[in-house]
Scaffold this motif. Structure first.
Motif, PDB file in Angstrom:
ATOM      1  N   THR A 126       0.960  -1.162   0.092  1.00  0.00           N
ATOM      2  CA  THR A 126      -0.021  -0.136   0.141  1.00  0.00           C
ATOM      3  C   THR A 126       0.714   1.353  -0.068  1.00  0.00           C
ATOM      4  OG1 THR A 126      -1.680  -1.272   1.198  1.00  0.00           O
ATOM      5  CG2 THR A 126      -1.973   1.133   1.208  1.00  0.00           C
ATOM      6  N   ILE A 127       1.872   1.244   0.800  1.00  0.00           N
ATOM      7  CA  ILE A 127       2.807   2.616   0.839  1.00  0.00           C
ATOM      8  C   ILE A 127       3.346   2.562  -0.408  1.00  0.00           C
ATOM      9  CG2 ILE A 127       5.138   3.141   1.981  1.00  0.00           C
ATOM     10  CD1 ILE A 127       4.123   1.799   4.570  1.00  0.00           C
ATOM     11  N   VAL A 128       3.857   1.627  -0.950  1.00  0.00           N
ATOM     12  CA  VAL A 128       4.510   1.915  -2.466  1.00  0.00           C
ATOM     13  C   VAL A 128       3.836   2.492  -3.526  1.00  0.00           C
ATOM     14  CG1 VAL A 128       5.752   0.677  -4.615  1.00  0.00           C
ATOM     15  CG2 VAL A 128       6.381   0.100  -1.969  1.00  0.00           C
ATOM     16  N   ARG A 129       2.390   2.266  -3.264  1.00  0.00           N
ATOM     17  CA  ARG A 129       1.408   2.821  -4.180  1.00  0.00           C
ATOM     18  C   ARG A 129       1.111   4.258  -3.912  1.00  0.00           C
ATOM     19  NH1 ARG A 129      -2.460  -2.509  -4.860  1.00  0.00           N
ATOM     20  NH2 ARG A 129      -0.910  -3.804  -5.798  1.00  0.00           N
ATOM     21  N   LEU A 130       1.383   4.607  -2.689  1.00  0.00           N
ATOM     22  CA  LEU A 130       0.835   5.957  -2.293  1.00  0.00           C
ATOM     23  C   LEU A 130       1.681   6.988  -3.269  1.00  0.00           C
ATOM     24  CD1 LEU A 130       1.173   5.868   1.510  1.00  0.00           C
ATOM     25  CD2 LEU A 130      -0.781   6.133   0.292  1.00  0.00           C
ATOM     26  N   PRO A 131       0.759   8.064  -3.764  1.00  0.00           N
ATOM     27  CA  PRO A 131       1.227   9.172  -4.786  1.00  0.00           C
ATOM     28  C   PRO A 131       2.248  10.004  -4.308  1.00  0.00           C
ATOM     29  CG  PRO A 131      -1.076   9.580  -4.197  1.00  0.00           C
ATOM     30  CD  PRO A 131      -0.766   8.451  -3.435  1.00  0.00           C
ATOM     31  N   SER A 132       2.117  10.435  -3.002  1.00  0.00           N
ATOM     32  CA  SER A 132       2.688  11.618  -2.327  1.00  0.00           C
ATOM     33  C   SER A 132       4.041  10.859  -1.777  1.00  0.00           C
ATOM     34  CB  SER A 132       2.078  12.310  -1.272  1.00  0.00           C
ATOM     35  OG  SER A 132       2.771  13.090  -0.690  1.00  0.00           O
ATOM     36  N   GLN A 147       7.030   8.496   3.141  1.00  0.00           N
ATOM     37  CA  GLN A 147       8.076   8.719   3.977  1.00  0.00           C
ATOM     38  C   GLN A 147       7.557   8.480   5.625  1.00  0.00           C
ATOM     39  OE1 GLN A 147      10.348  12.464   3.647  1.00  0.00           O
ATOM     40  NE2 GLN A 147      11.835  12.129   5.287  1.00  0.00           N
ATOM     41  N   LYS A 148       6.377   9.247   5.868  1.00  0.00           N
ATOM     42  CA  LYS A 148       5.821   9.177   7.059  1.00  0.00           C
ATOM     43  C   LYS A 148       5.402   7.812   7.439  1.00  0.00           C
ATOM     44  CE  LYS A 148       1.803  11.224   9.612  1.00  0.00           C
ATOM     45  NZ  LYS A 148       0.802  12.215   9.722  1.00  0.00           N
ATOM     46  N   ALA A 149       4.787   7.211   6.481  1.00  0.00           N
ATOM     47  CA  ALA A 149       4.286   5.636   6.797  1.00  0.00           C
ATOM     48  C   ALA A 149       5.542   4.734   6.965  1.00  0.00           C
ATOM     49  CB  ALA A 149       3.334   5.242   5.346  1.00  0.00           C
ATOM     50  N   PHE A 150       6.569   5.006   6.161  1.00  0.00           N
ATOM     51  CA  PHE A 150       7.837   4.163   6.308  1.00  0.00           C
ATOM     52  C   PHE A 150       8.661   4.495   7.767  1.00  0.00           C
ATOM     53  CE2 PHE A 150       8.399   3.387   1.556  1.00  0.00           C
ATOM     54  CZ  PHE A 150       8.245   1.876   1.642  1.00  0.00           C
ATOM     55  N   SER A 151       8.581   5.779   8.292  1.00  0.00           N
ATOM     56  CA  SER A 151       8.994   6.038   9.573  1.00  0.00           C
ATOM     57  C   SER A 151       8.321   5.315  10.708  1.00  0.00           C
ATOM     58  CB  SER A 151       8.853   7.552   9.670  1.00  0.00           C
ATOM     59  OG  SER A 151       9.530   7.903  10.847  1.00  0.00           O
ATOM     60  N   THR A 152       7.010   5.287  10.507  1.00  0.00           N
ATOM     61  CA  THR A 152       6.130   4.661  11.619  1.00  0.00           C
ATOM     62  C   THR A 152       6.618   3.077  11.458  1.00  0.00           C
ATOM     63  OG1 THR A 152       4.371   6.503  11.251  1.00  0.00           O
ATOM     64  CG2 THR A 152       3.791   4.354  12.347  1.00  0.00           C
ATOM     65  N   CYS A 153       6.508   2.553  10.222  1.00  0.00           N
ATOM     66  CA  CYS A 153       6.688   1.198  10.520  1.00  0.00           C
ATOM     67  C   CYS A 153       8.053   0.695  10.890  1.00  0.00           C
ATOM     68  CB  CYS A 153       6.438   0.594   8.928  1.00  0.00           C
ATOM     69  SG  CYS A 153       4.961   0.718   8.264  1.00  0.00           S
ATOM     70  N   SER A 154       9.325   1.389  10.616  1.00  0.00           N
ATOM     71  CA  SER A 154      10.415   1.305  10.828  1.00  0.00           C
ATOM     72  C   SER A 154      10.548   1.363  12.309  1.00  0.00           C
ATOM     73  CB  SER A 154      11.559   2.071  10.186  1.00  0.00           C
ATOM     74  OG  SER A 154      11.430   3.587  10.592  1.00  0.00           O
ATOM     75  N   SER A 155      10.071   2.140  13.041  1.00  0.00           N
ATOM     76  CA  SER A 155      10.011   2.076  14.490  1.00  0.00           C
ATOM     77  C   SER A 155       9.509   0.753  15.220  1.00  0.00           C
ATOM     78  CB  SER A 155       9.218   3.362  15.063  1.00  0.00           C
ATOM     79  OG  SER A 155       9.934   4.422  14.452  1.00  0.00           O
ATOM     80  N   HIS A 156       8.194   0.446  14.366  1.00  0.00           N
ATOM     81  CA  HIS A 156       7.751  -0.655  15.052  1.00  0.00           C
ATOM     82  C   HIS A 156       8.332  -2.026  14.788  1.00  0.00           C
ATOM     83  CE1 HIS A 156       3.789  -3.235  15.252  1.00  0.00           C
ATOM     84  NE2 HIS A 156       4.328  -3.346  16.002  1.00  0.00           N
TER      85      HIS A 156
END
Length: 328
Positions: A230-236, A241-250
């Motif tokens: 889903t993140i890869v398909r995000l247009p912005s 970057q925000k989604a990846f940051s949250t996931c990397s922390s978890h």
């Protein structure tokens, strides 16, 4: 303390208390280690307590994610409290003994809360999956009733999975050596001290641990695989970057927790790794709980905003009191 007893046709002395070996190699640094672990313990408790307080005090944080995080923080506080106070006593006063009942209570609390934490981690992964991949259905699916049911299921599963092996182990005979080569009452070491060794109990326990780790890990992998797509398909690019940051922390916390637990419980030959277990367990009981508040919420802008607002309210109330006092 010990008392005579007869096990089958063999006389032996029943164990009434155990001796926790701790870290004998560095025992001469007891006061320094006491201070370091005390500071880490207080920081963990304060950080997690702050998360719970802010979550329940600020209406903006009354969301499923922060409900799960506050429950997770409560479990973390309880989890480290089952082990660290006794470790601090060992470092400071060198009192290594623990009663039979207290030892098994500690072992159960440690395993029960640890299992609950892993299930909560899987629920947090599920929550993030729904929030990112199913945003339109998220409010309907993650309603208050569902959140309470999920948390109740985590506690219930943790209790049911770990109560059986502990009860079965406590009913075995313990006599002879009472020294546990660890800083807390670990199931594996207790099983090895039992006079009436029962391999079926150890096999059951490690199968349950494997089931716990595998199921929670599988749920996390499935959730994050879908999140990644889903993140890869995000247009912005900013959203990605925000989604990846949250996931990397978890994922950073997950790596620490799963890595140390697999190292402790799922390796085949336990006798070859008794000493290394202590260091791995120390990561789980000191390092990870200390990092979790920072990684999960204290880096979060919503929490920062809630903290600033709370501090502003405290400052305003303090100024108001001074004005009232000055008029008296």
């Amino acid at each position: 303390m010990e008392r005579p007893m007869l096990v089958g046709a063999v006389n032996c002395t029943a164990i009434l208390e155990f001796t926790l070996e701790g870290f004998p190699v560095v025992q001469h640094l007891g006061k320094v280690l006491f201070l370091l672990h005390l500071l880490a313990y207080l920081a963990s408790v304060m950080g997690n307590s702050l998360i719970i307080t802010i979550t329940w005090a600020d209406q903006r944080l009354h969301t499923p994610m922060y409900f799960f995080l506050s429950t997770f923080s409560f479990c973390e506080c309880s989890f480290i409290t089952t082990v660290i106070p006794k470790l601090l006593t060992i470092f400071l006063s060198r009192k290594h003994t623990i009663s039979f009942a207290a030892c098994f209570t500690q072992a159960f609390a440690f395993l029960f809360l640890g299992a609950t934490i892993f299930f909560l981690m899987a629920v947090l992964s599920l929550d993030q999956y729904l929030a990112i991949c199913k945003p339109l259905h998220y409010p309907t699916i993650m309603n208050p009733r569902t959140c309470v049911l999920l948390v109740t299921a985590c506690f219930s599963l943790g209790f049911l999975l770990m109560a059986g092996p502990i009860i079965m182990l406590s009913q075995l005979s313990f006599c002879g050596s009472n020294v546990i080569p660890h800083f807390f009452c670990d199931f594996g070491h207790l099983a090895k001290l039992s006079f009436s060794k029962n391999r079926s109990i150890e096999t059951l326990f490690f199968n349950l641990v494997f089931f716990l780790l595998f199921t929670s890990f599988l749920m996390t992998v499935i959730a994050y695989s879908n999140i990644l797509v889903t993140i890869v398909r995000l247009p912005s690019a900013k959203e990605r970057q925000k989604a990846f940051s949250t996931c990397s922390s978890h994922l950073a916390v997950l790596s620490l927790m799963y890595g140390s637990c697999v190292f402790i419980y799922v390796k085949p030959k336990q006798t070859s790794r008794l000493d290394s277990n202590r260091e791995a367990a120390l990561v789980n009981t000191v390092v990870t709980p200390l990092l979790n508040p920072v990684i999960y919420t204290l880096r979060n802008k919503q929490v920062h905003r809630a903290l600033r607002d709370a501090l502003s309210r405290v400052k305003l109330q303090k100024n108001h009191r001074w004005r009232v006092l000055s008029l008296l």
